[in-house]
Every structure is written in structure tokens, then in C-alpha cells.
Design a protein around this motif. Structure first.
Motif, PDB file in Angstrom:
ATOM      1  N   GLY A  22       0.843  -1.189   0.000  1.00  0.00           N
ATOM      2  CA  GLY A  22       0.000   0.000   0.000  1.00  0.00           C
ATOM      3  C   GLY A  22       0.874   1.234   0.000  1.00  0.00           C
ATOM      4  N   ALA A  23       0.247   2.370   0.183  1.00  0.00           N
ATOM      5  CA  ALA A  23       0.924   3.662   0.052  1.00  0.00           C
ATOM      6  C   ALA A  23       2.171   3.774   0.931  1.00  0.00           C
ATOM      7  CB  ALA A  23      -0.054   4.782   0.393  1.00  0.00           C
ATOM      8  N   GLY A  24       2.193   3.039   2.058  1.00  0.00           N
ATOM      9  CA  GLY A  24       3.316   3.143   2.984  1.00  0.00           C
ATOM     10  C   GLY A  24       4.648   2.764   2.366  1.00  0.00           C
ATOM     11  N   ALA A  27       6.126   5.781   0.874  1.00  0.00           N
ATOM     12  CA  ALA A  27       6.266   6.960   1.750  1.00  0.00           C
ATOM     13  C   ALA A  27       7.716   7.426   1.819  1.00  0.00           C
ATOM     14  CB  ALA A  27       5.749   6.637   3.152  1.00  0.00           C
ATOM     15  N   GLU A  28       8.647   6.467   1.899  1.00  0.00           N
ATOM     16  CA  GLU A  28      10.061   6.847   2.009  1.00  0.00           C
ATOM     17  C   GLU A  28      10.630   7.383   0.686  1.00  0.00           C
ATOM     18  OE1 GLU A  28      12.083   3.699   4.735  1.00  0.00           O
ATOM     19  OE2 GLU A  28      10.002   3.142   4.368  1.00  0.00           O
ATOM     20  N   SER A  29       9.853   7.275  -0.388  1.00  0.00           N
ATOM     21  CA  SER A  29      10.250   7.935  -1.649  1.00  0.00           C
ATOM     22  C   SER A  29       9.775   9.378  -1.663  1.00  0.00           C
ATOM     23  CB  SER A  29       9.627   7.203  -2.848  1.00  0.00           C
ATOM     24  OG  SER A  29      10.194   5.933  -3.012  1.00  0.00           O
ATOM     25  N   THR A  33       1.162   9.259   1.960  1.00  0.00           N
ATOM     26  CA  THR A  33       0.138   8.213   2.025  1.00  0.00           C
ATOM     27  C   THR A  33      -1.228   8.896   1.981  1.00  0.00           C
ATOM     28  OG1 THR A  33       0.098   8.245   4.425  1.00  0.00           O
ATOM     29  CG2 THR A  33       1.645   6.708   3.392  1.00  0.00           C
ATOM     30  N   PHE A  34      -2.288   8.102   1.968  1.00  0.00           N
ATOM     31  CA  PHE A  34      -3.629   8.691   1.854  1.00  0.00           C
ATOM     32  C   PHE A  34      -4.128   9.263   3.174  1.00  0.00           C
ATOM     33  CE2 PHE A  34      -3.392   6.035  -1.836  1.00  0.00           C
ATOM     34  CZ  PHE A  34      -4.004   6.828  -2.785  1.00  0.00           C
ATOM     35  N   ARG A  35      -3.817   8.541   4.268  1.00  0.00           N
ATOM     36  CA  ARG A  35      -4.512   8.859   5.511  1.00  0.00           C
ATOM     37  C   ARG A  35      -3.657   9.512   6.587  1.00  0.00           C
ATOM     38  NH1 ARG A  35      -6.610   4.750   2.888  1.00  0.00           N
ATOM     39  NH2 ARG A  35      -8.855   4.803   2.523  1.00  0.00           N
ATOM     40  N   GLU A  36      -2.492  10.050   6.222  1.00  0.00           N
ATOM     41  CA  GLU A  36      -1.727  10.820   7.205  1.00  0.00           C
ATOM     42  C   GLU A  36      -2.532  12.069   7.543  1.00  0.00           C
ATOM     43  OE1 GLU A  36       2.602  11.455   6.106  1.00  0.00           O
ATOM     44  OE2 GLU A  36       1.976   9.963   4.679  1.00  0.00           O
ATOM     45  N   PHE A 118      -3.842  -3.397  -8.529  1.00  0.00           N
ATOM     46  CA  PHE A 118      -5.201  -3.605  -8.031  1.00  0.00           C
ATOM     47  C   PHE A 118      -6.081  -2.375  -8.265  1.00  0.00           C
ATOM     48  CE2 PHE A 118      -8.061  -5.343  -4.673  1.00  0.00           C
ATOM     49  CZ  PHE A 118      -7.992  -6.671  -5.047  1.00  0.00           C
ATOM     50  N   HIS A 119      -5.481  -1.195  -8.179  1.00  0.00           N
ATOM     51  CA  HIS A 119      -6.248   0.052  -8.320  1.00  0.00           C
ATOM     52  C   HIS A 119      -5.867   0.844  -9.569  1.00  0.00           C
ATOM     53  CE1 HIS A 119      -7.182   0.071  -3.696  1.00  0.00           C
ATOM     54  NE2 HIS A 119      -7.971  -0.729  -4.378  1.00  0.00           N
ATOM     55  N   GLY A 120      -5.290   0.157 -10.567  1.00  0.00           N
ATOM     56  CA  GLY A 120      -4.954   0.832 -11.815  1.00  0.00           C
ATOM     57  C   GLY A 120      -3.633   1.570 -11.744  1.00  0.00           C
ATOM     58  N   TRP A 158     -11.781   4.062  -8.791  1.00  0.00           N
ATOM     59  CA  TRP A 158     -12.338   5.021  -7.840  1.00  0.00           C
ATOM     60  C   TRP A 158     -13.253   4.306  -6.848  1.00  0.00           C
ATOM     61  CZ3 TRP A 158     -13.522   8.756 -12.443  1.00  0.00           C
ATOM     62  CH2 TRP A 158     -12.413   9.577 -12.657  1.00  0.00           C
ATOM     63  N   PHE A 159     -13.551   4.991  -5.766  1.00  0.00           N
ATOM     64  CA  PHE A 159     -14.448   4.412  -4.761  1.00  0.00           C
ATOM     65  C   PHE A 159     -15.768   4.024  -5.429  1.00  0.00           C
ATOM     66  CE2 PHE A 159     -11.496   6.813  -2.131  1.00  0.00           C
ATOM     67  CZ  PHE A 159     -11.132   5.829  -1.239  1.00  0.00           C
ATOM     68  N   GLY A 160     -16.227   2.842  -5.088  1.00  0.00           N
ATOM     69  CA  GLY A 160     -17.494   2.356  -5.639  1.00  0.00           C
ATOM     70  C   GLY A 160     -17.313   1.624  -6.954  1.00  0.00           C
ATOM     71  N   GLY A 185       2.871  -1.794   4.386  1.00  0.00           N
ATOM     72  CA  GLY A 185       2.554  -0.376   4.214  1.00  0.00           C
ATOM     73  C   GLY A 185       1.131  -0.087   3.797  1.00  0.00           C
ATOM     74  N   THR A 186       0.207  -0.865   4.312  1.00  0.00           N
ATOM     75  CA  THR A 186      -1.201  -0.564   4.021  1.00  0.00           C
ATOM     76  C   THR A 186      -1.998  -0.481   5.318  1.00  0.00           C
ATOM     77  OG1 THR A 186      -3.228  -1.322   2.926  1.00  0.00           O
ATOM     78  CG2 THR A 186      -1.636  -3.040   3.514  1.00  0.00           C
ATOM     79  N   SER A 187      -2.967   0.438   5.346  1.00  0.00           N
ATOM     80  CA  SER A 187      -3.798   0.576   6.539  1.00  0.00           C
ATOM     81  C   SER A 187      -4.833  -0.553   6.622  1.00  0.00           C
ATOM     82  CB  SER A 187      -4.499   1.934   6.541  1.00  0.00           C
ATOM     83  OG  SER A 187      -5.232   2.091   5.339  1.00  0.00           O
ATOM     84  N   SER A 188      -4.927  -1.362   5.566  1.00  0.00           N
ATOM     85  CA  SER A 188      -5.840  -2.516   5.531  1.00  0.00           C
ATOM     86  C   SER A 188      -7.283  -2.104   5.801  1.00  0.00           C
ATOM     87  CB  SER A 188      -5.408  -3.587   6.546  1.00  0.00           C
ATOM     88  OG  SER A 188      -4.096  -4.009   6.282  1.00  0.00           O
ATOM     89  N   ILE A 210       4.053  -5.554   7.854  1.00  0.00           N
ATOM     90  CA  ILE A 210       5.184  -4.625   8.033  1.00  0.00           C
ATOM     91  C   ILE A 210       4.607  -3.217   7.959  1.00  0.00           C
ATOM     92  CG2 ILE A 210       7.390  -3.809   7.108  1.00  0.00           C
ATOM     93  CD1 ILE A 210       7.747  -6.647   5.894  1.00  0.00           C
ATOM     94  N   ASN A 211       4.570  -2.549   9.098  1.00  0.00           N
ATOM     95  CA  ASN A 211       3.947  -1.225   9.169  1.00  0.00           C
ATOM     96  C   ASN A 211       4.385  -0.569  10.481  1.00  0.00           C
ATOM     97  OD1 ASN A 211       2.092   0.979   9.419  1.00  0.00           O
ATOM     98  ND2 ASN A 211       0.636  -0.116   8.101  1.00  0.00           N
ATOM     99  N   PRO A 212       4.965   0.627  10.433  1.00  0.00           N
ATOM    100  CA  PRO A 212       5.408   1.264  11.684  1.00  0.00           C
ATOM    101  C   PRO A 212       4.248   1.542  12.639  1.00  0.00           C
ATOM    102  CG  PRO A 212       5.647   2.771   9.806  1.00  0.00           C
ATOM    103  CD  PRO A 212       5.250   1.451   9.257  1.00  0.00           C
ATOM    104  N   ASN A 213       3.027   1.607  12.092  1.00  0.00           N
ATOM    105  CA  ASN A 213       1.833   1.806  12.927  1.00  0.00           C
ATOM    106  C   ASN A 213       0.935   0.583  12.769  1.00  0.00           C
ATOM    107  OD1 ASN A 213       2.587   4.677  13.347  1.00  0.00           O
ATOM    108  ND2 ASN A 213       2.122   4.797  11.160  1.00  0.00           N
ATOM    109  N   PRO A 214       1.085  -0.404  13.664  1.00  0.00           N
ATOM    110  CA  PRO A 214       0.338  -1.655  13.481  1.00  0.00           C
ATOM    111  C   PRO A 214      -1.159  -1.404  13.262  1.00  0.00           C
ATOM    112  CG  PRO A 214       1.900  -1.835  15.287  1.00  0.00           C
ATOM    113  CD  PRO A 214       1.925  -0.409  14.860  1.00  0.00           C
ATOM    114  N   LYS A 228       9.639   0.540   9.326  1.00  0.00           N
ATOM    115  CA  LYS A 228       9.486   1.092   7.980  1.00  0.00           C
ATOM    116  C   LYS A 228       9.902   0.044   6.950  1.00  0.00           C
ATOM    117  CE  LYS A 228      10.351   5.901   9.139  1.00  0.00           C
ATOM    118  NZ  LYS A 228      11.196   7.064   8.906  1.00  0.00           N
ATOM    119  N   SER A 229       9.146  -0.046   5.872  1.00  0.00           N
ATOM    120  CA  SER A 229       9.461  -1.078   4.874  1.00  0.00           C
ATOM    121  C   SER A 229      10.817  -0.828   4.214  1.00  0.00           C
ATOM    122  CB  SER A 229       8.356  -1.161   3.825  1.00  0.00           C
ATOM    123  OG  SER A 229       7.997   0.113   3.369  1.00  0.00           O
ATOM    124  N   GLY A 230      11.199   0.446   4.070  1.00  0.00           N
ATOM    125  CA  GLY A 230      12.488   0.747   3.428  1.00  0.00           C
ATOM    126  C   GLY A 230      13.672   0.336   4.280  1.00  0.00           C
TER     127      GLY A 230
END
Ligand code: OAD
Length: 252
Positions: A22-24, A27-29, A33-36, A118-120, A158-160, A185-188, A210-214, A228-230
């Protein structure tokens, strides 16, 4: 952070590793991310105003501006050590399926092959009327389909909207057939991507986050690595290479 030996061993013995990113991982690039809360991609705009078919119908110019801004941002960054480590991991296991929710193309730029998008993809376009992939060489603010004149739209989910059928089938089949499922790196929070881990768990795969914020999935994962994944993924490669019983030859 120290990697559990048992995890390194499990990955070293795995026949098929399925990775969901996911976006995480970007992040190190420097891709937000979407939800910070403060700086995330959704921080200033409501996603429902930017990433839905309704939003595009209401204000296609606003939606295009947001996607062009994101394209420029991604063009200005480079894949990081996490993306590169996944290229290395694919060479160290008999089979690896990489499924990404990211539309930034950084896995491919790092050298990953057969990435399941998965999302284009942020840089793809298709017609909102005839649905055909297309591009408009005129670079106008509102690009048009050369075949039918319809408005072109970003080639993302897109959503939906439904996940592209081939990507969904490939990802579900991989999750239901892997020995190790790595969620990186995804909020799942966004389904169906967040449901892939259930398919993996059902077949007894070892599930790793693998996510710094479980996330909510950490509790039910076999390993939850708060890092961090990096940083962690390159460590994993090093640990795999250092295994005393390392019998898997690197694929060339
Ligand atoms: P989110 O923004 O929801 O979550 C990013 C996750 O990455 C968070 O859980 C962070 O803790 C974690 N993270 C941050 N830095 C990290 C690092 N250096 N290493 C590892 N993890 C890190 O992004 P996604 O889960 O990808 O969908 O969001 C899923 C989908 O929701 C996106 O594909 C997008 C969005 O709405 C659509 O646009 C359809």
C-alpha cells in the motif's frame, strides 16, 4: 529492528510468497500516504470529491488537476530501498506475486515484474464513455477520446468501482495459494484488497504485517513488524542471504 529467525526461516523455505503493498511502501520515496492526518493525500480534499465517478461527473477539471498534480509528484521521486528489496525477494523465492494498491508505478520502476495493479495506474487513461484505453495528444485540460469524443479519465479505480477483473482474479488466486502473505505499508481499510489476507489465512499461510503503525490486522497476523518497509525489507534480504542452510540459489 531484529527480525525473528523463525520468520526468516519461513520465508527462506516458502514456495510462494504473496506480497500486498500500500501507500506506505512509497512513503520513504516522498509520496504522501492517503490517511496521514496533516500531509496525506486526502488531508485537504475529501476523497469523495476527487476519487469517485460522481466527483468526475460534477467537476472533471478539478479531478484532472488533482491527478496531474499527483503525476508530477510521482515523476519527481525515485523508488526506495523497500521497492528494491522486493525485486531482490522475488529472486530469492521460487515464486512471488506482487499485488499493489499503489498507482504510482514505483515497483515497476524499481524492476519488479508482473506487478498486479489492483487500483490501476496513475499514468493510464481511458474513455469515460467507450471505456477504451486512450490518450489525447492535445494535452488539453479536459482530454478527449480520439475514437468517440468522450471525456478521458484517469485509469485508476475510484471508490465504488470494481477492481479490474484480471487483477482481482490473479490476486485472489495468489493469496489462496501462498505459503507466506506479506502485507506491507497498508492501513488494511479498503476492500477488497484488505480481504486478500483472509484468503491466505484460510489456506494456512503465515501472515506478516510490516507497518510502523500496526493496523487492526496486526493482532491476527503471525508476525507484526512495527518498522518502515524501506528499512525492514532490505534487512530481510540480508538475513535470507545469511541463513546458514541457505540452499536456494538466486534466480538469474
Ligand atoms: P493508507 O494511507 O491508508 O495507509 C498507509 C499505511 O502505510 C499506514 O498504515 C501507515 O502506517 C503505513 N506507513 C507509513 N509509512 C510507512 C513506511 N515507511 N513503511 C511501511 N508502512 C508505512 O494507504 P493504503 O492502505 O495504500 O484507494 O490505502 C488503500 C487505498 O485507500 C488506496 O489504494 C486508495 C485509498 O483510498 C483508492 O484510491 C481506490
Amino acid at each position: 529492528m531484529p527480525l525473528p529467525d523463525s520468520l526468516v526461516d519461513t520465508i527462506g523455505r516458502a514456495g510462494h510468497v504473496c506480497v500486498l503493498t500500500g501507500a506506505g511502501i512509497s512513503a520513504e520515496s516522498g509520496v504522501p500516504t492517503f490517511r496521514e492526518a496533516q500531509s496525506g493525500l486526502w488531508a485537504e480534499y475529501d476523497p469523495l470529491k476527487l476519487a469517485t465517478p460522481d466527483a468526475f461527473e460534477r467537476d472533471p477539471a478539478l479531478v484532472w488537476r488533482w491527478y496531474r498534480w499527483r503525476r508530477a509528484l510521482v515523476e519527481g521521486v525515485e523508488p526506495n530501498a523497500g521497492h528494491r528489496a522486493l525485486v531482490g525477494l522475488a529472486r530469492r523465492v521460487p515464486r512471488l506475486t506482487l499485488v499493489t494498491q499503489n498507482v504510482d508505478g514505483l515497483h515497476q520502476r524499481a524492476g519488479s515484474e508482473a506487478v498486479v495493479e489492483f487500483h490501476g495506474n496513475l499514468f493510464a487513461e481511458r474513455c469515460s464513455d467507450c471505456e477504451q484505453p486512450a490518450s489525447d495528444p492535445s494535452v488539453s485540460e479536459l482530454p478527449r477520446c480520439p475514437a468517440c469524443g468522450g471525456l478521458l479519465r484517469p485509469g485508476v479505480v475510484w471508490f465504488g468501482e470494481s477492481i479490474p477483473a484480471t487483477a482481482l482474479e490473479t490476486a485472489v488466486a495468489a493469496a489462496a495459494n501462498c505459503d507466506v502473505f506479506l502485507s506491507v505499508g497498508t492501513s488494511s481499510l479498503v476492500y477488497p484488497a484488505a480481504g486478500l489476507i483472509h484468503a491466505a489465512r484460510e489456506v494456512g499461510a503465515v501472515c506478516v504485517e510490516i507497518n510502523p503503525n500496526p493496523t487492526g490486522q496486526a493482532r491476527t497476523s503471525d508476525f507484526a513488524l512495527a518498522a518502515k518497509s524501506g528499512e525492514l525489507l532490505p534487512e530481510l534480504i540480508k538475513a535470507l542471504d545469511a541463513r546458514p542452510m541457505n540452499t536456494i540459489a538466486e534466480k538469474r
